[in-house]
Design an enzyme around this catalytic site. Sequence first.
Site, PDB file in Angstrom:
ATOM      1  N   GLY A 105      39.496  36.666  39.742  1.00 35.28           N
ATOM      2  CA  GLY A 105      39.660  37.490  40.932  1.00 35.28           C
ATOM      3  C   GLY A 105      38.614  37.123  41.967  1.00 35.28           C
TER       4      GLY A 105
ATOM      5  N   CYS B 198      30.656  38.338  37.246  1.00 34.96           N
ATOM      6  CA  CYS B 198      30.930  38.319  38.689  1.00 34.96           C
ATOM      7  C   CYS B 198      30.491  36.978  39.260  1.00 34.96           C
ATOM      8  CB  CYS B 198      30.164  39.466  39.361  1.00 34.96           C
ATOM      9  SG  CYS B 198      30.414  39.532  41.140  1.00 34.96           S
ATOM     10  N   LEU B 199      31.375  36.341  40.032  1.00 36.69           N
ATOM     11  CA  LEU B 199      31.040  35.029  40.601  1.00 36.69           C
ATOM     12  C   LEU B 199      29.850  35.112  41.563  1.00 36.69           C
ATOM     13  CD1 LEU B 199      34.593  33.556  41.365  1.00 36.69           C
ATOM     14  CD2 LEU B 199      33.094  33.008  39.442  1.00 36.69           C
TER      15      LEU B 199
ATOM     16  N   GLN C  27      33.393  37.599  49.347  1.00 37.89           N
ATOM     17  CA  GLN C  27      32.694  36.668  48.452  1.00 37.89           C
ATOM     18  C   GLN C  27      32.743  35.230  48.978  1.00 37.89           C
ATOM     19  OE1 GLN C  27      34.648  38.078  44.603  1.00 37.89           O
ATOM     20  NE2 GLN C  27      32.597  37.561  43.927  1.00 37.89           N
TER      21      GLN C  27
ATOM     22  N   HIS D 249      33.910  45.161  45.570  1.00 43.47           N
ATOM     23  CA  HIS D 249      33.310  44.156  46.458  1.00 43.47           C
ATOM     24  C   HIS D 249      33.625  44.467  47.917  1.00 43.47           C
ATOM     25  CE1 HIS D 249      31.379  41.220  43.961  1.00 43.47           C
ATOM     26  NE2 HIS D 249      32.458  40.965  43.250  1.00 43.47           N
TER      27      HIS D 249
ATOM     28  N   HIS E   1      37.275  45.944  40.301  1.00 41.02           N
ATOM     29  CA  HIS E   1      36.095  45.100  40.537  1.00 41.02           C
ATOM     30  C   HIS E   1      36.122  44.515  41.964  1.00 41.02           C
ATOM     31  CE1 HIS E   1      33.001  42.051  39.068  1.00 41.02           C
ATOM     32  NE2 HIS E   1      33.393  41.538  40.226  1.00 41.02           N
ATOM     33  N   GLU E   2      37.288  43.962  42.344  1.00 42.71           N
ATOM     34  CA  GLU E   2      37.390  43.347  43.674  1.00 42.71           C
ATOM     35  C   GLU E   2      37.379  44.403  44.774  1.00 42.71           C
ATOM     36  OE1 GLU E   2      36.739  40.413  43.419  1.00 42.71           O
ATOM     37  OE2 GLU E   2      37.444  40.008  41.400  1.00 42.71           O
TER      38      GLU E   2
HETATM   39 CO    CO Z   1      32.586  40.014  41.448  1.00 44.41          CO
END
Ligand code: CO
Length: 181
Positions: A44, A91-92, A49, A137, A133-134
């Site tokens: 995702g 998380c990226l 991001q 963000h 989660h997204e």
């Molecule tokens: Co993340």
Amino acid sequence: MVMNVVKYGDSVLRKKCAEVTDFDSLPEWIDNMFDTMYEEEGIGLAANQVGLDMNLMIIDVTHTDEAEEALVFVNGKITDSWGESIIEEGCLSIPEVRLEVKRPEFIKFEYKTMVGEEREEEFSGLLGRAIQHENDHLNGIFIIDHVSPMVRMQVKKQLKEIAKESDTNRKNKDRKKSFVL
Ligand code: CO
């Protein structure tokens, strides 16, 4: 085109993203986001991001039986939630940190498709997780905001290093920019 993933410490990840109004420009950004997400091996990705101030997220859980294709959500909003589950999340934007996060198991999510059609659906499982989660963000929230101060303390040093690197990258980028004539 693969874009640079913005890391913890960058202010774009701490703000609420703007509603999308221009749907015509979406396909190109979405393509770039998918290229980036697959390159980084994520499931995702939220638009901020990759530095975009847009309420836009993409998710691919086609490795499970929860979805047959990759998904795009625009201007999403959780309108209801119930149940509870604890799952470890990564998380990226916070590389190498994995935390057990408690979230509602079920959500009702209102969103628009990439062509602007309105939808409202219930989600659960990994897909419901990924959406939450997204969506976090896009509202300036990280997984570290969901854990206890004690757990946060345990990753404090890692966070500091990520933020420091994030700051250095930004300064280098600014420096490079100032030489472009
Ligand atoms: Co993340």
